[in-house]
Design a protein around this motif. Structure first.
Motif, mmCIF file in Angstrom:
data_model
loop_
_atom_site.group_PDB
_atom_site.id
_atom_site.type_symbol
_atom_site.label_atom_id
_atom_site.label_comp_id
_atom_site.label_asym_id
_atom_site.label_seq_id
_atom_site.Cartn_x
_atom_site.Cartn_y
_atom_site.Cartn_z
ATOM 1 N N LEU A 20 0.803 -1.120 0.023
ATOM 2 C CA LEU A 20 0.149 -0.049 -0.045
ATOM 3 C C LEU A 20 1.105 0.675 0.117
ATOM 4 O O LEU A 20 1.436 1.279 0.421
ATOM 5 C CB LEU A 20 -1.093 -0.128 1.228
ATOM 6 C CG LEU A 20 -1.948 -1.583 1.436
ATOM 7 C CD1 LEU A 20 -2.610 -0.897 3.130
ATOM 8 C CD2 LEU A 20 -2.721 -1.144 0.330
ATOM 9 N N ILE A 23 -1.503 6.072 1.090
ATOM 10 C CA ILE A 23 -3.001 5.356 0.726
ATOM 11 C C ILE A 23 -4.141 6.440 1.661
ATOM 12 O O ILE A 23 -3.492 7.368 2.820
ATOM 13 C CB ILE A 23 -3.986 4.300 1.765
ATOM 14 C CG1 ILE A 23 -3.412 3.190 0.822
ATOM 15 C CG2 ILE A 23 -5.626 3.735 1.689
ATOM 16 C CD1 ILE A 23 -3.674 3.223 -0.491
ATOM 17 N N GLY A 42 -4.255 -4.964 -3.096
ATOM 18 C CA GLY A 42 -3.539 -4.497 -1.943
ATOM 19 C C GLY A 42 -5.120 -4.204 -1.149
ATOM 20 O O GLY A 42 -5.004 -3.475 0.335
ATOM 21 N N LYS A 43 -6.426 -4.603 -2.019
ATOM 22 C CA LYS A 43 -7.210 -4.326 -0.677
ATOM 23 C C LYS A 43 -7.693 -4.834 0.930
ATOM 24 O O LYS A 43 -8.562 -4.185 1.573
ATOM 25 C CB LYS A 43 -8.555 -3.998 -1.807
ATOM 26 C CG LYS A 43 -9.213 -5.304 -1.568
ATOM 27 C CD LYS A 43 -10.109 -5.663 -3.028
ATOM 28 C CE LYS A 43 -10.430 -7.263 -3.871
ATOM 29 N NZ LYS A 43 -9.513 -7.652 -4.687
ATOM 30 N N LEU A 46 -5.741 -3.242 3.748
ATOM 31 C CA LEU A 46 -6.276 -2.346 4.178
ATOM 32 C C LEU A 46 -7.554 -2.588 5.003
ATOM 33 O O LEU A 46 -7.290 -2.111 5.876
ATOM 34 C CB LEU A 46 -6.733 -1.190 3.228
ATOM 35 C CG LEU A 46 -7.423 0.078 2.901
ATOM 36 C CD1 LEU A 46 -6.296 1.146 3.641
ATOM 37 C CD2 LEU A 46 -7.683 0.717 1.752
ATOM 38 N N GLU A 56 0.252 -1.287 9.777
ATOM 39 C CA GLU A 56 0.451 0.277 8.989
ATOM 40 C C GLU A 56 2.015 0.360 9.328
ATOM 41 O O GLU A 56 3.239 0.168 10.448
ATOM 42 C CB GLU A 56 0.241 1.317 9.258
ATOM 43 C CG GLU A 56 -0.192 2.184 10.320
ATOM 44 C CD GLU A 56 -0.866 1.807 11.438
ATOM 45 O OE1 GLU A 56 -0.716 2.768 12.606
ATOM 46 O OE2 GLU A 56 -1.031 1.115 11.037
ATOM 47 N N ILE A 208 -8.678 0.967 -6.044
ATOM 48 C CA ILE A 208 -7.669 0.491 -5.716
ATOM 49 C C ILE A 208 -6.798 -0.495 -6.213
ATOM 50 O O ILE A 208 -7.066 -1.578 -7.105
ATOM 51 C CB ILE A 208 -7.305 -0.336 -3.955
ATOM 52 C CG1 ILE A 208 -5.996 -0.105 -3.458
ATOM 53 C CG2 ILE A 208 -7.945 -1.371 -3.727
ATOM 54 C CD1 ILE A 208 -6.271 0.077 -1.898
ATOM 55 N N GLY A 211 -2.209 -0.831 -5.115
ATOM 56 C CA GLY A 211 -1.151 -0.478 -4.047
ATOM 57 C C GLY A 211 -1.728 1.210 -3.749
ATOM 58 O O GLY A 211 -1.730 1.791 -3.002
ATOM 59 N N GLN A 212 -2.618 1.562 -4.439
ATOM 60 C CA GLN A 212 -2.888 3.144 -4.400
ATOM 61 C C GLN A 212 -3.822 3.025 -4.849
ATOM 62 O O GLN A 212 -4.785 2.242 -5.813
ATOM 63 C CB GLN A 212 -2.177 3.476 -5.823
ATOM 64 C CG GLN A 212 -0.598 3.646 -5.349
ATOM 65 C CD GLN A 212 0.513 4.623 -6.765
ATOM 66 O OE1 GLN A 212 0.699 4.674 -7.637
ATOM 67 N NE2 GLN A 212 0.784 5.715 -6.106
#
Length: 243
Positions: A20, A23, A42-43, A46, A56, A208, A211-212
């Motif tokens: 990620l 974010i 990456g959802k 998250l 994180e 997403i 990772g963005q």
């Protein structure tokens, strides 16, 4: 507008791989935000970070303005729902829903009232005494929803909750969730890889990818984005209709 969840400049790495990156996300109260993304985007990571199941590497997470840093999952008042219902096999439908309330030592009369009310909402009252192995996949998922919502979490995280269901049952569960979300003023993040489901389930949409995260201000903005996939879907069905 009042935001229940704010995420700022969040990063997560696994070894040398960035999962990620930068974010930023905001969720209004009583709103469902669909998070659309393919496998490996990456959802799920998250969601796990928000729930406290992963940590994180950098960034800030605020729930109702309070920093979630160093708070254990059980202290966050957040419920994470998986694709599998994960009911307790030794408890019937009623007791599965009642489980969280009993942990909180809620008065037995209140438990009876809340659970029966929830069973009615779920159209599962006649199945209250059944064990999980006596229920269909859709029925088990209904009970899983009931168990999550009866404790009135501040935030609900749904990780492709209907992915294991057949198309007809999936459609019914989508309708049920939207109805409950409205009646119970639910704030939720709904993760899916399905474009149609993201549109149906979300009041707002985020995408997403690698990772963005891109969060759209409105659904209309999402529809107009040439990279959203909406126009491609429309063109596909037009072609089908013309053949």
């Amino acid at each position: 507008m009042t935001h229940i969840l704010n995420i700022k400049d969040l990063y997560k790495n696994f070894g040398k791989e960035t999962i990620l990156k930068n974010i930023n996300l905001s969720l209004e109260k009583n709103t469902v935000l669909s998070l659309l993304g393919s496998s490996g985007s990456g959802k799920t990571t998250l969601l796990k970070i928000i729930a406290g199941l992963e940590s994180e590497d950098k960034g800030e997470l605020l729930l109702n303005g309070k920093n979630l840093a160093n708070k254990k999952p059980q202290q966050r008042n957040i419920v994470y729902l998986y694709q599998e219902a994960l009911l307790f096999p030794h408890l019937n439908a009623f007791e599965n829903i009642a489980f969280g309330l009993r942990l909180k030592k809620v008065d037995s009369k209140v438990i009876m009232e809340k659970v029966n009310h929830m069973l009615e909402h779920l159209d599962m009252a006649r199945h209250a005494e059944k064990m999980p192995n006596q229920l269909s996949g859709g029925q088990r998922q209904r009970i899983s929803f009931g168990r999550a919502m009866v404790i009135e979490p501040e935030l609900l995280l749904l990780d492709e909750p209907f992915g294991a269901l057949d198309a007809i049952t999936r459609g019914k569960m989508q309708e049920l969730f939207k109805d409950l979300a409205h009646k119970m003023h639910i704030s939720a993040l709904f993760v899916t890889h399905d474009l149609k489901e993201a549109i149906v389930m979300g009041d707002q949409i985020g995408k997403i990818q690698k990772g963005q995260l891109l969060q759209y201000a409105t659904k209309k903005e999402f529809y107009k984005d040439e990279f959203s996939g909406v126009q491609k879907e429309i063109d596909f069905w037009k072609q089908i209709n013309n053949n």
